[in-house]
Write an enzyme that holds these catalytic residues in place. Structure first.
Site, PDB file in Angstrom:
ATOM      1  NE  ARG A   1      -9.451  12.280   2.451  1.00 24.59           N
ATOM      2  CZ  ARG A   1      -9.268  10.949   2.838  1.00 24.59           C
ATOM      3  NH1 ARG A   1     -10.334  10.390   3.178  1.00 24.59           N
ATOM      4  NH2 ARG A   1      -8.446  10.540   2.289  1.00 24.59           N
TER       5      ARG A   1
ATOM      6  N   GLY B   1     -10.641   1.832  12.498  1.00 24.20           N
ATOM      7  CA  GLY B   1     -10.154   1.979  14.147  1.00 24.20           C
ATOM      8  C   GLY B   1     -11.399   2.913  14.992  1.00 24.20           C
TER       9      GLY B   1
ATOM     10  CG  HIS C   1     -12.593   3.309   2.810  1.00 28.73           C
ATOM     11  ND1 HIS C   1     -13.449   4.359   3.386  1.00 28.73           N
ATOM     12  CD2 HIS C   1     -11.348   3.132   3.038  1.00 28.73           C
ATOM     13  CE1 HIS C   1     -12.513   4.894   4.067  1.00 28.73           C
ATOM     14  NE2 HIS C   1     -11.287   4.476   3.893  1.00 28.73           N
TER      15      HIS C   1
ATOM     16  CD  GLU D   1      -8.866  -1.523   3.761  1.00 28.93           C
ATOM     17  OE1 GLU D   1      -8.443  -1.178   4.992  1.00 28.93           O
ATOM     18  OE2 GLU D   1      -9.004  -0.911   2.946  1.00 28.93           O
TER      19      GLU D   1
ATOM     20  NE  ARG E   1      -6.046   1.470  -0.342  1.00 26.93           N
ATOM     21  CZ  ARG E   1      -6.068   2.684   0.340  1.00 26.93           C
ATOM     22  NH1 ARG E   1      -5.061   3.072   1.180  1.00 26.93           N
ATOM     23  NH2 ARG E   1      -7.112   3.272   0.382  1.00 26.93           N
TER      24      ARG E   1
ATOM     25  N   GLY F   1     -12.359   5.281   9.986  1.00 27.39           N
ATOM     26  CA  GLY F   1     -11.087   5.371  10.334  1.00 27.39           C
ATOM     27  C   GLY F   1     -10.605   6.581  10.661  1.00 27.39           C
TER      28      GLY F   1
ATOM     29  CG  ASN G   1      -1.887   1.184   1.356  1.00 28.09           C
ATOM     30  OD1 ASN G   1      -1.664   2.054   0.534  1.00 28.09           O
ATOM     31  ND2 ASN G   1      -2.713   1.127   2.310  1.00 28.09           N
TER      32      ASN G   1
END
Ligand code: ADP
Length: 400
Positions: free
Chosen positions: A241, A331, A180, A384, A91, A210, A7
């Protein structure tokens, strides 16, 4: 099969060496602060032994060289040589409309990935750097791209078209894509296993909460709507965000604060959400602890975040018609009983009956709804990397 899952982000590369037979990670690690002072690589093997390498890591290629060195290190490594690695799964954040599933990377695919950079300028270039470095450093090993967007390409047009001139969709691909995807896919399939049902027969709402957060409506196993859009900025309130915001308000802010588009992008992606509202942190643990001390802005951040989430859960209940399971992951989703409670509180008439004691206790995968709850509510830790490893294997076996 041994699959190296990568990733690659802007200044970090997270990785796991995965054994698809054992369904477990042989080693996991992260190269951090690539191109910055204090770069470091740390790796943990299956027994929990930690090994580190520090020094200058100038770019992604050097980071991957370090990762290889640590994986095969005679004393601290986990494999003898890189020949043991059958494939590399990458990813990739944005696959546009082109990639509805994972693909083997050849020159043509790499060109297509470059073409998607315009859609995700903040993410895809780093993913591509990781791919190109692997192709150079391990020329004999196959690379597979697994896309965050692919799972959502089943969304109907009604869910992905914005209320702006249609020509902008045709001309520039401006539409909702969602992200996601591997996480929403994974937890929905785990929920199916726990419920012992056929995926085609159930509807689910999956909440990945998360640092970045999104929620997805899944009908019969397929994504029919998701909260992130053209970029990951849309939807829920996240760590840094904004989530949904009146675009006209942002244009107004740009005029009043004299911001150009880059500055506005940074404001929306790095200084908004939980950190923007609370003025404290993007980290939910810190916000919860400040809120418990009576900090009003910390409480407000939690209220705005959970109210937004509740509205989405209700909206997706409507989109699905009937909901069989609501799943929390990430999380925050896995660890914050407060967020889970506040986001379904008062939604008993929608079928969401939280078992408050179960919500406050336990660990790992578990059911947290009451026995008579029409909707089963689960916590399911996401994985993932496992999806990327298995997709990589299936692509190599020609099964995808
Ligand atoms: P990422 O999206 O980067 O993978 P994670 O899924 O690890 O991030 O989620 C990070 C978020 O989870 C942070 O906001 C962190 O505060 C939150 N979190 C982790 N543990 C807890 C906890 N025990 N209580 C509340 N929030 C938590």
């Amino acid at each position: 099969m041994k699959v190296l899952v990568l990733n690659s982000g802007s200044s970090s590369i997270k990785y796991q060496l995965f054994d698809t037979v054992e369904k477990s990670a042989i080693a996991r690690g992260v190269a951090e602060r690539i191109g910055l002072r204090g770069a470091m690589l740390s790796q943990t093997d299956a027994k929990g032994e930690r090994a580190t390498l520090s020094g200058e890591i100038l770019d992604h290629q050097q980071a991957i060289r370090y990762i290889i060195a640590l994986l095969i290190d005679p004393s601290r490594g986990v494999i003898k040589d890189m020949q043991e690695v059958d494939a590399i799964g990458h990813r990739v954040v944005h696959g546009g409309e082109k990639f509805a599933k994972s693909v083997l990377i050849d020159d043509e695919v790499l060109n297509e990935l470059h073409a998607c950079v315009d859609l995700a300028p903040l993410h895809n270039p780093h993913n591509i750097k990781g791919i190109e470095a692997c192709r150079q450093l391990m020329p004999g090993t196959q690379n597979v791209a697994v896309f965050d967007t692919a799972f959502h390409l089943t969304m109907p047009k009604a869910a992905y078209i914005y209320g702006i001139p249609y020509i902008l969709y045709k001309r520039h691909g401006i539409r909702r894509y969602g992200f996601h995807g591997t996480s929403h896919y994974y937890v929905s399939r785990r929920a199916r296993d726990l419920m012992q049902v056929k995926i085609e027969e159930v509807n689910m709402i999956t909440c990945h909460l998360g640092n970045g957060s999104s929620i997805t409506a899944i009908k019969g196993g397929k994504s029919i709507d998701t909260s992130m859009g053209f970029t990951p900025t849309e939807g829920l309130i996240m760590g840094t965000r904004s989530g949904d915001v009146d675009t006209a308000a942002m244009l107004h802010v740009m005029r009043r604060e004299d911001l150009d588009s880059r500055e506005a992008t940074t404001l929306l992606n790095k200084h908004s959400g939980l950190v923007g509202i609370s003025g404290i942190s993007s980290d939910m643990r810190e916000i919860e602890s400040e809120a418990a001390e009576g900090n009003a802005r910390a409480n407000l951040a939690i209220d705005v975040m959970t109210y937004r989430l509740k509205k989405y859960i209700a909206a997706y209940s409507g989109a699905l018609g009937k909901v069989d399971a609501l799943i929390f992951t990430g999380g925050i989703g896995e660890n914050s009983s407060l967020v889970r409670k506040k986001s379904v509180m008062g939604m008993e008439n929608f079928g969401f009956k939280l078992d408050e004691a179960a919500n406050e206790s336990g660990a790992g995968e578990r059911l947290i709804s009451t026995p008579d709850s029409p909707v089963k509510i689960y916590i399911i830790p996401t994985n993932e990397e496992l999806v990327i490893a298995f997709d990589t294997e299936r692509v190599l076996h020609g099964e995808l």
